[in-house]
Design a protein around this motif. Structure first.
Motif, short mmCIF file in Angstrom:
data_model
loop_
_atom_site.label_atom_id
_atom_site.label_comp_id
_atom_site.label_asym_id
_atom_site.label_seq_id
_atom_site.Cartn_x
_atom_site.Cartn_y
_atom_site.Cartn_z
N UNK A 257 0.80 -1.22 0.00
CA UNK A 257 0.00 0.00 0.00
C UNK A 257 0.83 1.28 0.00
N UNK A 258 2.05 1.23 0.48
CA UNK A 258 2.87 2.45 0.53
C UNK A 258 2.34 3.44 1.56
N UNK A 259 3.02 4.57 1.65
CA UNK A 259 2.56 5.60 2.59
C UNK A 259 1.32 6.30 2.03
N UNK A 260 0.34 6.67 2.80
CA UNK A 260 0.21 6.45 4.24
C UNK A 260 -0.60 5.20 4.61
N UNK A 261 -1.25 4.53 3.63
CA UNK A 261 -2.18 3.46 4.00
C UNK A 261 -1.53 2.27 4.68
N UNK B 144 0.04 2.20 7.15
CA UNK B 144 -0.13 2.31 8.61
C UNK B 144 -1.52 1.91 9.09
#
Lengths: 142, 121, 552
Positions: C521-525, C527
């Motif tokens: 998902x990469x940033x921010x998802x 997290x």
């Protein structure tokens, strides 16, 4: 590094002019087909299939000002930053200009604004993408 | 002057570094070996015009490998690579039949000079 | 000369050397006279010195040089390799690691080593060896018997000891270095093909063409083969992360004053990079727990009639598409009754539930966040990740964790892991308008519960799964949807495990299983808790994959 001049992408958001380094943008597009993201805050409007990558779309006005508005029309700017999957839903693209046109810079107290850029005929808010990402990550589970 | 060179060193980094220096000069690195045993074996197969030989290596030291290579090929041109502070080893290599030496960290100009001189003889 | 092109290689090779050095040191502590280890240690320090000097990282070269000289003393027998020597060399190794990190982030490794250099130098004789000042290179006038050179002075000392040509020979196998991005690329393309195959299959289903179906079946076969080959290149041996484990165990054993023998088996078993990279922290946590809490002190062991030296073993075993990683100790073991009592006292479970908990489930209580069995939180393993974090990492990799323990005899933690998690089998679940994927490995079973069999315990809805009482949760509610009263006679439910306990998740329906290529998902998802990557279905729809163990 290379001789291509640095450029800024100027866009409208709730009546204000914002800027983004063109270098940080991968593509500007019409609002795409969206799919829901479970558990995410409402200002994430959904996720799109962007050339095979999953890119969430952020209602930038809602995220910055808590407006919670559902944007109509508008454009989507897909960011092109390493390890970042994010696109910003903004009101409209205004222009693309050379950074050399900036004649002065001011500090900003808004942490979402990296600095104010003064041009002969206008003033722009340079969006701080890093701070935006930090804020999104902090609030994503609340 | 076209030259076929074999590079012997247990560190991939060093082999690449030397390869870079040598190829810059238009010489061909025909083979690499990562220890003394492999060096002797490959020398027989490849018959390079010149060999650079690291001294401190696993399985068989550079000096042992050098002696074996010279035993099989009296005219073998071997330049040993050693580190500063271990000059005693260079003398030992000379006795074993090395034709020259280069010290780490390599000075590319120096490396090329030594190789040219040794190869030219 | 532009050295920047060699930097990456320098860092990766120097790191490899440091790993070997750590290994050598730990092995030498077990057998201080192991010649092969001493020689290898010396050579690796020597190599790092030469490489660093070539790159112009003088501080790195100097420290490595002193370590090399120190090892030379040990080679010569001037010094014995005792635990003081081991500590000194390990300290040097750690410092070199820090310097490499500095180099990696753009520095030149010039970190302050404190008095480390001085302490190394104090171990060396005043004049190390005869120093000849030689220029950077030279040609011998006429080598051979007529050479007019003084006989070398330090001959015998430097003559490398002969060792059996076994271990290090492996290093010279033909290998090609590839950038890791290329490997990620390959799996991405393969994943896209898998997605497209699914799309074709969906269309084929609508068209009802036998010829198309045959063609798709053939394509699927080829794709599986391609997938297998791509996975093979991405495979890394467990050894890539286990190198530092002996060191971790050794340091902690020393700190806690325990005598520990640590063994590993199956280090050459391979996993996908994506899994290997996530495994290091959980394994280290389990090992630390084993040393710190699992093993008794020598005195306690003696009193219990055990050998004073504790044993910890890490064994990897492959079975078809899965790997079993077992970490066992022969320590004090765990008492299920005590664990249950503690869980009741801490209000993780209710007193009336206590009697229904099997010993096996009791051990799993240690995976509840905030549950710690240690009577006191010690300096060594009381901080950082707990077993709950270990379990959720393992689950997010599509694996599972079980604990076996016998009071007085020891504890065994068994991790069951897939070889790869890039392309996995998922169960598609409908939740009102939302469709999500659940990795099949996280699904214990799916069933339709007769609504009349759902009862209440306190405020919680539960149902009986065979003889077990299992709480029921609404997946829709967890995912933030407006709750909807249960209608219909049967309630579709997915049984899974959360924090070590069985849970039934009520859903709207199941939409079948399929292969999915997991996209990061990469940033921010990335997290976002409870979600672990996404996938694109054959019809182009995007769905998210649930990380069930972190949902609530």
């Amino acid at each position: 590094m290379n001789n291509s001049e640095r450029r800024l992408l100027i866009f409208h958001l709730k009546g204000e002019k914002y800027a983004l380094k063109l270098y940080d943008a991968a593509e500007v597009m019409e609002p795409p087909l969206l799919f829901p993201i479970p558990k995410a805050p409402l200002y994430f409007l959904g996720v799109m299939n962007f050339h095979g990558s999953l890119v969430p779309i952020l209602d930038l006005a809602a995220a910055l000002f808590d407006l919670g508005s559902h944007p109509e029309g508008g454009k989507v700017v897909v960011l092109g930053i390493h390890q970042v999957n994010l696109a910003l839903w903004i009101d409209a693209i205004v222009d693309i200009i050379s950074e050399e046109l900036v004649i002065a810079e001011h500090e900003s107290f808004d942490e979402m604004v990296e600095k104010f850029l003064v041009l002969p005929d206008q003033e722009l808010r340079l969006l701080s993408i890093e701070n935006l990402l930090d804020r999104l990550e902090q609030h994503i589970n609340s | 002057m076209s030259l076929k060179i074999m590079v012997v060193d247990d560190a991939l980094f060093m082999r690449n570094l030397l390869r870079g220096i040598l190829e810059e000069e238009g010489w061909e690195v025909v083979g690499e070996a990562a220890d003394g045993v492999e060096a002797v074996q490959k020398y027989r197969e490849l018959k390079p015009d010149l060999t650079t030989m690291d001294i401190v290596m696993p399985l068989k030291s550079g000096i042992e490998a050098l002696s074996e290579i010279i035993k099989g090929d009296k005219g073998a041109k071997v330049v040993v690579c050693s580190a500063m502070g271990q000059e005693a080893l260079v003398k030992e290599a000379q006795l074993a039949g090395a034709k020259g030496y280069i010290l780490k960290p390599f000075d590319p100009q120096r490396v090329k000079e030594v190789i040219k001189k040794v190869a030219g003889r | 000369m532009d050295m920047s092109q060699y930097k990456e290689m320098f860092i990766s090779e120097a790191r490899e050397h440091l790993r070997v050095i750590s290994d050598n040191i730990v092995a030498l502590e077990q057998d201080t006279a192991d010649r092969e280890q001493i020689d290898s240690l010396f050579r690796k320090a020597h190599s790092i010195k030469g490489m660093a000097a070539s790159m112009g990282y003088d501080a790195v070269a100097e420290l490595a040089h002193k370590m090399e000289d120190f090892m030379d003393q040990i080679r010569k027998g001037t010094h014995a390799f005792g635990s003081a020597a081991a500590d000194l060399m390990l300290e040097g190794t750690d410092q070199l690691s820090l310097m490499l990190k500095d180099v990696e982030s753009g520095g030149n490794g010039g970190l302050d080593s404190g008095d480390l250099l001085q302490r190394l130098i104090s171990q060396l004789p005043a004049a190390t060896a005869q120093i000849f000042e030689l220029p950077g290179g030279g040609v011998f006038e006429d080598a051979g018997e007529t050479a007019a050179v003084e006989p070398p002075l330090v001959l015998s000392a430097m003559a490398p000891a002969r060792s059996e040509p076994v271990k290090e020979k492996l290093e010279t196998q033909q290998t090609v270095r590839v950038k890791t991005e290329l490997l990620d690329h390959l799996i991405n393309i393969t994943g896209a093909l898998v997605t497209n195959k699914q799309r074709l299959k969906d269309i084929g289903g609508e068209l009802g063409s036998a010829r198309l179906d045959d063609a798709i079946a053939d394509l699927a076969k080829d794709l599986r083969q391609l997938h297998n080959e791509v996975l093979k290149v991405r495979m890394m041996p467990l050894a890539a992360i286990t190198e530092r484990f002996p060191r971790v165990v050794r340091d902690l054993a020393k700190k806690t004053g325990k005598d520990v023998v640590f063994e590993m088996e199956g280090k050459n078993i391979e996993f996908d990079r994506g899994i290997i990279e996530e495994l290091s922290d959980p394994l280290i946590h389990i090992l630390r727990n084993a040393v710190d809490h699992g093993l008794e002190t020598a005195a306690e062991r003696r009193a219990a009639g055990k050998d004073e030296t504790g044993r910890i073993k890490l064994v990897a075993l492959r079975e078809k598409d899965q790997v079993f990683l077992t970490i066992s100790d022969d320590g004090r073991g765990m008492d299920p009754a005590k664990l249950i009592a503690s869980a009741v006292a801490k209000e993780f479970i209710r007193p009336e539930e206590a009697s229904a908990i099997s010993p096996r489930d009791a051990f799993m209580l240690t995976c509840i966040p905030g549950f710690s069995t240690a009577s006191e939180i010690t300096d060594v393993s009381g901080r950082g990740v707990g077993m709950d974090a270990v379990q959720s990492t393992i689950k997010s990799l599509g694996g599972s964790l079980t604990i076996e323990s016998q009071l007085g005899e020891g504890t065994r933690i068994i991790l069951k892991l897939p070889l790869t998690n890039a392309i996995i089998n998922i169960l598609l679940v409908k939740c009102q308008s939302l469709i999500v994927g659940v990795p099949v490995t996280n699904v214990l079973r799916t069933l339709e519960i007769d609504r009349s069999l759902i009862t209440k315990r306190g405020k919680r809805k539960v149902f009986y799964l065979e003889d077990e009482i299992v709480p029921l949760l609404s997946l829709g509610r967890i995912l933030g949807q407006v709750p909807k009263p249960l209608t219909g006679k049967y309630v579709p439910t997915l049984v899974t495990e959360m924090k070590g306990l069985k849970v039934g998740l009520v859903v709207d329906g199941f939409m079948g299983q399929q292969e999915a290529f997991v996209k990061p998902l990469g940033r921010p998802l990335t997290r976002l808790k409870g979600v672990n990557g996404g996938a694109i279905l054959g019809d182009g729809r995007v769905i998210f994959l649930l990380d069930v163990s972190n949902l609530v």
